[in-house]
Design an enzyme around this catalytic site. Structure first.
Site, PDB file in Angstrom:
ATOM      1  N   SER A  97       0.700  -1.334   0.043  1.00 27.60           N
ATOM      2  CA  SER A  97       0.085   0.029  -0.157  1.00 27.60           C
ATOM      3  C   SER A  97       0.728   1.238   0.035  1.00 27.60           C
ATOM      4  CB  SER A  97      -1.019  -0.053   1.333  1.00 27.60           C
ATOM      5  OG  SER A  97      -0.173   0.222   2.402  1.00 27.60           O
ATOM      6  N   LYS A 167       0.744   4.714   7.039  1.00 29.69           N
ATOM      7  CA  LYS A 167       0.291   5.529   5.810  1.00 29.69           C
ATOM      8  C   LYS A 167       0.793   6.784   5.804  1.00 29.69           C
ATOM      9  CE  LYS A 167      -3.051   2.276   4.845  1.00 29.69           C
ATOM     10  NZ  LYS A 167      -2.551   1.364   3.612  1.00 29.69           N
TER      11      LYS A 167
END
Length: 312
Positions: A97, A167
């Protein structure tokens, strides 16, 4: 010659500070020798030991390395625990990701110190945070063996029992973030230039347009760099906070890729997050306060002028 068997007659005749012949002509033994009161017939000082005063004890035997090894290991483990708890901790990247910034299997070091001093996550930083709830419910967690549990306990290996994510921070408390189809991500109305860090060929948000979302104070809006392979804040807007993450859940900022050696690199904040006007909301606050403070003064001055004209 045995210790304590030496007599005063063995001393040099010209020893400084010694009386050669006291009154009466009888030789006087040197102080502390010859069994004088308070002495023991030994060396000067009356301690009966060796000349350097160690009492005749043999020198202390140094411990062997193998005897000290358990102590050294114990100290190393304590230091590792302190470092893991308060300074830095290693985390492994389990997914794609964050490509290409981070690859699956990379080990990153996370700064855990600055949050202890009240530092808040900032836009553009790559952060590790605990699952806020509902993000990783469907993710299977493998059962670690004894060695993995021990290594994760001392911080040399990430814990497989904790559900942590990594993230990039896009917006912080007080920001308004939005992304329309085929458009860029905007923060407080300013478009972000993300070409330097999002995965090649990805669009900023075509797979999941969103917003505008007002980020509450004490929360952050996060997205993965591989936009079309990241279930980030965009995909959890039905949860409390509209997919934002509480800063209390943030473990720390990822500062460096430490492993493998060939991928060693720092993780700086991209320049687009430093562009002028991104803090437009914050910049307007002082101006608004200035106007509010000046308004009473202007009204008072206008009133005085009106009174003078009337009086004239």
């Amino acid at each position: 010659m045995a210790v304590g068997a030496r007599s005063g007659h063995d001393e040099p005749e010209d020893r400084p500070g010694r009386d050669e012949s006291p009154a009466g002509g009888a030789p006087r033994p040197p102080d502390g020798d010859g069994g004088a009161p308070g002495g023991d017939g030994g060396t000067p000082g009356g301690d009966g030991g060796t000349p350097d005063g160690d009492g005749g004890r043999p020198p202390r035997k140094q411990r062997s390395f193998w005897m000290e090894l358990p102590l050294l290991i114990g100290i190393a483990l304590i230091l590792a625990l302190l470092i893991k708890t308060f300074l830095v901790q290693a985390f492994s990247i389990p997914s794609d990701s964050m490509q290409n910034t981070l690859q699956r299997g990379d080990r990153v070091l996370v700064d855990k110190l600055t949050p202890w001093f009240g530092a808040e996550p900032e836009r553009g930083e790559v952060v590790v945070f605990h699952d806020p709830g509902g993000w990783l419910d469907d993710t299977a967690v493998p059962e670690p063996n004894v060695a993995q549990k021990f290594l994760s306990f001392i911080g040399l290996m990430p814990s497989s029992e904790q559900k942590d994510l990594i993230k990039r921070v896009i917006a912080v408390g007080g920001d308004t973030v939005e992304c329309k189809e085929n458009g860029p991500v905007t923060v407080n109305g300013k478009a972000l230039d993300e070409k330097s860090f999002i995965f090649p060929g990805n669009t900023p948000c075509n797979d999941r347009p969103f917003g505008p979302i007002k980020v509450e104070e004490g929360r952050i809006f996060v997205m993965g760099d591989h936009r079309q392979n990241s279930l980030d804040s965009r995909y959890h807007q039905e949860l409390p906070g509209q997919g934002t993450v509480s800063t209390d859940e943030v473990v720390g900022r990822a500062i460096v890729v430490a492993w493998p050696v060939g991928r060693w690199a720092t993780l700086p904040v991209p320049g687009t997050f430093d562009q002028p006007g991104l803090n437009a909301a914050a910049a307007m606050a002082p101006a608004a306060l200035g106007v509010a403070g000046a308004l009473p003064l202007v009204l008072w001055r206008r009133r005085r002028l009106t009174v003078r004209r009337t009086a004239g």
